[in-house]
Design a protein around this motif. Structure first.
Motif, PDB file in Angstrom:
ATOM      1  N   SER A 172      40.125  46.023  36.441  1.00 42.31           N
ATOM      2  CA  SER A 172      40.245  44.629  36.156  1.00 42.31           C
ATOM      3  C   SER A 172      39.145  43.997  35.825  1.00 42.31           C
ATOM      4  CB  SER A 172      41.408  43.598  36.799  1.00 42.31           C
ATOM      5  OG  SER A 172      40.421  43.873  38.119  1.00 42.31           O
ATOM      6  N   TYR A 200      40.741  42.026  47.841  1.00 44.26           N
ATOM      7  CA  TYR A 200      40.203  40.889  48.815  1.00 44.26           C
ATOM      8  C   TYR A 200      42.284  40.707  48.216  1.00 44.26           C
ATOM      9  CZ  TYR A 200      41.991  35.775  47.999  1.00 44.26           C
ATOM     10  OH  TYR A 200      42.446  34.613  48.852  1.00 44.26           O
ATOM     11  N   THR A 201      42.839  41.515  47.568  1.00 45.88           N
ATOM     12  CA  THR A 201      43.791  41.349  46.864  1.00 45.88           C
ATOM     13  C   THR A 201      44.664  42.236  47.868  1.00 45.88           C
ATOM     14  OG1 THR A 201      44.091  43.317  44.623  1.00 45.88           O
ATOM     15  CG2 THR A 201      44.131  40.489  44.737  1.00 45.88           C
ATOM     16  N   ASP A 224      32.599  40.009  36.227  1.00 39.27           N
ATOM     17  CA  ASP A 224      34.601  40.141  37.024  1.00 39.27           C
ATOM     18  C   ASP A 224      35.207  39.258  36.263  1.00 39.27           C
ATOM     19  OD1 ASP A 224      36.270  41.851  38.344  1.00 39.27           O
ATOM     20  OD2 ASP A 224      35.099  41.364  40.465  1.00 39.27           O
ATOM     21  N   ASP A 225      36.765  39.387  36.219  1.00 39.70           N
ATOM     22  CA  ASP A 225      37.402  39.680  36.607  1.00 39.70           C
ATOM     23  C   ASP A 225      37.904  37.575  37.535  1.00 39.70           C
ATOM     24  OD1 ASP A 225      38.504  40.730  38.595  1.00 39.70           O
ATOM     25  OD2 ASP A 225      40.655  40.491  37.708  1.00 39.70           O
ATOM     26  N   PHE A 226      38.044  38.492  38.726  1.00 35.87           N
ATOM     27  CA  PHE A 226      38.398  36.800  39.071  1.00 35.87           C
ATOM     28  C   PHE A 226      37.126  37.178  40.276  1.00 35.87           C
ATOM     29  CE2 PHE A 226      42.328  36.676  38.623  1.00 35.87           C
ATOM     30  CZ  PHE A 226      43.195  35.794  38.087  1.00 35.87           C
ATOM     31  N   LEU A 227      36.516  35.871  41.022  1.00 38.33           N
ATOM     32  CA  LEU A 227      35.677  35.351  42.494  1.00 38.33           C
ATOM     33  C   LEU A 227      36.510  34.163  43.016  1.00 38.33           C
ATOM     34  CD1 LEU A 227      33.041  36.047  43.382  1.00 38.33           C
ATOM     35  CD2 LEU A 227      32.575  33.627  42.683  1.00 38.33           C
ATOM     36  N   ALA A 228      36.588  35.337  44.687  1.00 36.30           N
ATOM     37  CA  ALA A 228      37.262  34.693  45.614  1.00 36.30           C
ATOM     38  C   ALA A 228      36.128  34.725  46.670  1.00 36.30           C
ATOM     39  CB  ALA A 228      38.345  35.669  46.172  1.00 36.30           C
ATOM     40  N   ASN A 229      35.538  35.877  47.303  1.00 34.12           N
ATOM     41  CA  ASN A 229      35.350  35.622  49.161  1.00 34.12           C
ATOM     42  C   ASN A 229      33.966  36.365  48.250  1.00 34.12           C
ATOM     43  OD1 ASN A 229      36.630  34.190  50.785  1.00 34.12           O
ATOM     44  ND2 ASN A 229      37.571  36.361  51.290  1.00 34.12           N
ATOM     45  N   GLY A 230      33.083  36.676  47.254  1.00 36.63           N
ATOM     46  CA  GLY A 230      32.681  37.000  47.262  1.00 36.63           C
ATOM     47  C   GLY A 230      31.684  38.650  47.776  1.00 36.63           C
ATOM     48  N   ALA A 241      33.255  41.914  46.240  1.00 40.82           N
ATOM     49  CA  ALA A 241      33.078  43.005  45.301  1.00 40.82           C
ATOM     50  C   ALA A 241      31.826  42.437  44.549  1.00 40.82           C
ATOM     51  CB  ALA A 241      34.788  42.464  44.221  1.00 40.82           C
ATOM     52  N   LYS A 258      37.098  30.933  41.870  1.00 35.86           N
ATOM     53  CA  LYS A 258      38.661  30.156  42.651  1.00 35.86           C
ATOM     54  C   LYS A 258      37.489  29.361  43.957  1.00 35.86           C
ATOM     55  CE  LYS A 258      40.736  33.461  44.310  1.00 35.86           C
ATOM     56  NZ  LYS A 258      42.072  34.668  44.178  1.00 35.86           N
TER      57      LYS A 258
HETATM   58  P1  5GP Z   1      35.953  38.575  46.269  1.00 31.28           P
HETATM   59  O1  5GP Z   1      35.301  40.253  46.376  1.00 31.28           O
HETATM   60  O2  5GP Z   1      35.684  37.867  45.454  1.00 31.28           O
HETATM   61  O3  5GP Z   1      36.611  38.539  47.943  1.00 31.28           O
HETATM   62  O4  5GP Z   1      36.920  39.079  45.022  1.00 31.28           O
HETATM   63  C1  5GP Z   1      36.898  39.446  43.528  1.00 31.28           C
HETATM   64  C2  5GP Z   1      38.094  40.216  43.517  1.00 31.28           C
HETATM   65  O5  5GP Z   1      39.535  40.387  44.188  1.00 31.28           O
HETATM   66  C3  5GP Z   1      38.308  41.236  41.909  1.00 31.28           C
HETATM   67  O6  5GP Z   1      37.425  41.813  41.288  1.00 31.28           O
HETATM   68  C4  5GP Z   1      39.895  40.494  41.306  1.00 31.28           C
HETATM   69  O7  5GP Z   1      39.849  42.146  41.492  1.00 31.28           O
HETATM   70  C5  5GP Z   1      40.308  40.475  42.913  1.00 31.28           C
HETATM   71  N1  5GP Z   1      40.710  39.309  43.094  1.00 31.28           N
HETATM   72  C6  5GP Z   1      40.528  38.012  43.888  1.00 31.28           C
HETATM   73  N2  5GP Z   1      41.451  36.505  43.988  1.00 31.28           N
HETATM   74  C7  5GP Z   1      41.705  37.271  42.856  1.00 31.28           C
HETATM   75  C8  5GP Z   1      43.401  36.430  42.572  1.00 31.28           C
HETATM   76  O8  5GP Z   1      43.693  35.136  42.583  1.00 31.28           O
HETATM   77  N3  5GP Z   1      43.915  37.400  41.472  1.00 31.28           N
HETATM   78  C9  5GP Z   1      43.384  38.599  40.589  1.00 31.28           C
HETATM   79  N4  5GP Z   1      44.793  39.215  40.092  1.00 31.28           N
HETATM   80  N5  5GP Z   1      42.558  39.072  41.854  1.00 31.28           N
HETATM   81  C10 5GP Z   1      41.849  39.045  42.333  1.00 31.28           C
END
Ligand code: 5GP
Length: 191
Positions: free
Chosen positions: A60, A99-100, A124-130, A132, A156
């Motif tokens: 993504s 994350y998902t 990247d498309d999303f940042l949640a917990n960091g 990735a 987020k």
């Molecule tokens: P992180 O690693 O920061 O926790 O999450 C980021 C990764 O998880 C992104 O590469 C994305 O693909 C996926 N992700 C996190 N939150 C969401 C969300 O709310 N919607 C979607 N579609 N993908 C998310």
């Protein structure tokens, strides 16, 4: 980015568990014109950082990362989610907590595409917990390549990703920053 906030409001779907679905324009069907606008935002912001390569994680992140790399006139390197268990000494590898999906997967990239002279922009498309972005950073630090910045389409901000990355000294530039995501309510941090 106002247009992005507008698209998230009108086309985004809240799935619960803090997950936002934006598959009408970002990661399933892709709005190609809009992706070029996203690329312009990132390329303009990071234009003075001497970027030699844009990197992202499949799948993504590819669309916004491609648009950015194309405008910066540098290659795009896609980190792969590994499925094969064969040990390969020609790749860098690390584990990522998804994350998902809530599971862990190996992330790999071929050593031949990274060099200590590189100055890397992570998109990247999303940042949640960091998780990735942190996994990509762990690999880049093995090279070791310079990390010029991190560009995120949708952050987020109520989740800890930005803080985690900033604490390591990295610049995080997000085009939309969501402060609140609940049923029928979405709020942005004004930028
Ligand atoms: P992180 O690693 O920061 O926790 O999450 C980021 C990764 O998880 C992104 O590469 C994305 O693909 C996926 N992700 C996190 N939150 C969401 C969300 O709310 N919607 C979607 N579609 N993908 C998310």
């Amino acid at each position: 980015m106002k247009l992005l906030e507008e698209k998230i409001r009108t086309e985004g779907e809240f799935l619960g568990n803090n997950i936002l679905k934006v598959d009408s324009f970002l990661n399933h069907q892709i709005d190609t014109n809009f992706m070029q606008e996203i690329g312009k935002e990132f390329a303009t912001h990071f234009k003075d950082k001497r970027i030699t390569k844009v990197v992202t994680i499949e799948s993504s992140g590819i669309a916004p990362a491609f648009a950015t790399a194309s405008l910066l006139k540098v290659p795009l390197l896609v980190f792969k989610k590994q499925t094969s268990k064969i040990l390969d000494t020609n790749v860098y590898q690390t584990e990522v907590i998804s994350y998902t999906k809530g599971t862990t997967y190996p992330l790999v990239v071929s050593k031949k595409f990274l060099d200590p002279s590189d100055s890397i922009l992570i998109i990247d498309d999303f940042l949640a917990n960091g998780e990735a972005a942190s996994a990509v950073i762990r690999i880049l630090q093995l090279v070791p390549a310079e990390i010029a910045g991190i560009g995120i389409v949708i952050e987020k901000s109520f989740q800890p990703g930005r803080k985690k990355l900033e604490q390591q000294g990295f610049e995080v530039y997000s085009l939309a920053r969501i402060s609140k995501l609940e049923n029928n309510t979405i709020e942005f941090i004004s930028q």
